[in-house]
Write an enzyme that holds these catalytic residues in place. Sequence first.
Site, PDB file in Angstrom:
ATOM      1  N   GLU A  88     108.479 -40.543  59.757  1.00  0.00           N
ATOM      2  CA  GLU A  88     107.424 -41.084  58.897  1.00  0.00           C
ATOM      3  C   GLU A  88     106.946 -39.916  58.045  1.00  0.00           C
ATOM      4  O   GLU A  88     106.354 -38.969  58.546  1.00  0.00           O
ATOM      5  CB  GLU A  88     106.281 -41.637  59.760  1.00  0.00           C
ATOM      6  CG  GLU A  88     105.084 -42.093  58.956  1.00  0.00           C
ATOM      7  CD  GLU A  88     103.873 -42.426  59.832  1.00  0.00           C
ATOM      8  OE1 GLU A  88     104.058 -42.958  60.959  1.00  0.00           O
ATOM      9  OE2 GLU A  88     102.745 -42.128  59.411  1.00  0.00           O
TER      10      GLU A  88
ATOM     11  N   ARG B  32     100.584 -37.234  52.307  1.00  0.00           N
ATOM     12  CA  ARG B  32      99.432 -36.321  52.308  1.00  0.00           C
ATOM     13  C   ARG B  32      99.693 -35.145  51.394  1.00  0.00           C
ATOM     14  O   ARG B  32      98.810 -34.321  51.177  1.00  0.00           O
ATOM     15  CB  ARG B  32      99.171 -35.798  53.724  1.00  0.00           C
ATOM     16  CG  ARG B  32      98.735 -36.886  54.642  1.00  0.00           C
ATOM     17  CD  ARG B  32      98.381 -36.347  56.004  1.00  0.00           C
ATOM     18  NE  ARG B  32      98.206 -37.451  56.912  1.00  0.00           N
ATOM     19  CZ  ARG B  32      97.777 -37.350  58.153  1.00  0.00           C
ATOM     20  NH1 ARG B  32      97.488 -36.174  58.640  1.00  0.00           N
ATOM     21  NH2 ARG B  32      97.653 -38.422  58.901  1.00  0.00           N
TER      22      ARG B  32
ATOM     23  N   THR C 131     100.588 -42.543  55.811  1.00  0.00           N
ATOM     24  CA  THR C 131      99.352 -42.246  55.077  1.00  0.00           C
ATOM     25  C   THR C 131      99.384 -42.881  53.686  1.00  0.00           C
ATOM     26  O   THR C 131      98.938 -42.286  52.707  1.00  0.00           O
ATOM     27  CB  THR C 131      99.075 -40.720  54.988  1.00  0.00           C
ATOM     28  OG1 THR C 131      99.469 -40.088  56.220  1.00  0.00           O
ATOM     29  CG2 THR C 131      97.592 -40.446  54.797  1.00  0.00           C
TER      30      THR C 131
ATOM     31  N   LYS D  94      99.644 -50.139  63.850  1.00  0.00           N
ATOM     32  CA  LYS D  94      99.356 -48.763  64.251  1.00  0.00           C
ATOM     33  C   LYS D  94      97.964 -48.748  64.890  1.00  0.00           C
ATOM     34  O   LYS D  94      97.057 -49.418  64.397  1.00  0.00           O
ATOM     35  CB  LYS D  94      99.392 -47.895  62.993  1.00  0.00           C
ATOM     36  CG  LYS D  94      98.890 -46.479  63.167  1.00  0.00           C
ATOM     37  CD  LYS D  94      99.259 -45.651  61.942  1.00  0.00           C
ATOM     38  CE  LYS D  94      98.448 -44.371  61.871  1.00  0.00           C
ATOM     39  NZ  LYS D  94      99.271 -43.221  61.504  1.00  0.00           N
TER      40      LYS D  94
HETATM   41  C1  3PG Z   1      99.105 -39.900  61.604  1.00  0.00           C
HETATM   42  O1  3PG Z   1      99.036 -39.718  60.412  1.00  0.00           O
HETATM   43  O2  3PG Z   1      99.668 -40.867  62.096  1.00  0.00           O
HETATM   44  C2  3PG Z   1      98.427 -38.968  62.506  1.00  0.00           C
HETATM   45  O3  3PG Z   1      97.581 -38.143  61.808  1.00  0.00           O
HETATM   46  C3  3PG Z   1      99.337 -38.132  63.331  1.00  0.00           C
HETATM   47  O4  3PG Z   1      98.489 -37.620  64.281  1.00  0.00           O
HETATM   48  P1  3PG Z   1      98.774 -36.254  65.057  1.00  0.00           P
HETATM   49  O5  3PG Z   1      98.935 -35.191  63.988  1.00  0.00           O
HETATM   50  O6  3PG Z   1      97.553 -36.067  65.906  1.00  0.00           O
HETATM   51  O7  3PG Z   1     100.014 -36.462  65.857  1.00  0.00           O
END
Ligand code: 3PG
Length: 216
Positions: A42, A46, A70, A130
């Site tokens: 994924e 960002r 995101t 999710k």
């Molecule tokens: C996401 O975008 O799904 C989460 O921010 C991932 O979370 P983590 O960095 O705590 O694994």
Amino acid sequence: MFESMNERLTSYGVIPVVVLNKASSAVPLGRALIAGGLNLAEVTFRTEAAEESIRLMSRAFPEMLIGAGTVLTIEQVDRAVAAGAKFIVSPAFDPELVDYCIKKEIPVYPGVATPTEALMGIKRGLTLMKFFPAEQLGGIKAIKAICAALKGIRFMPTGGVNKDNLRSYLESPLVAVAGGSWMVKSAMIDAGEFDRITALCKEAVGIVDEIRCPEH
Ligand code: 3PG
């Protein structure tokens, strides 16, 4: 809805959630993930590099299942899909974005944090959503409590998942697949620590197998 993608994601058990600062890291990262037994990612919107990274990784590794994470706007959905993303993940439940994806038959996994949001997904026919941010919201206990009231859904917990708590999620049939960045931290990508990423992916796959295929 989106059953075949749901099944594919479930078959992996974990999704590496990637933040790529440079598109030039996309192909070496894809190679490291595949070597670690995880030919999916994924790639989060960002960073500016997300769209190009999805494009480069999809071209270099057609066998990889690459989604965009995101994703916050319809414009990003279009850009992600045009670049090769096969599924869309969002940290929140934006009805406009979700309805757009459903209309276009793009598998979408919106973030839910409450029963209200989960019900919004159920009403649209979604069966996998999710759960974000999973650990901060109470982890598997919160998922079990929500699913006791709302039947027929499963979750993709993300946020604070790591090798130490992964088992707590995967042991539950309510969890289809867990997402996280622990095996693909940006700092590791930026430092070119691809062997370490491969090793951490192998470790994650080992945990999935231990729980789902205990006879092995
Ligand atoms: C996401 O975008 O799904 C989460 O921010 C991932 O979370 P983590 O960095 O705590 O694994």
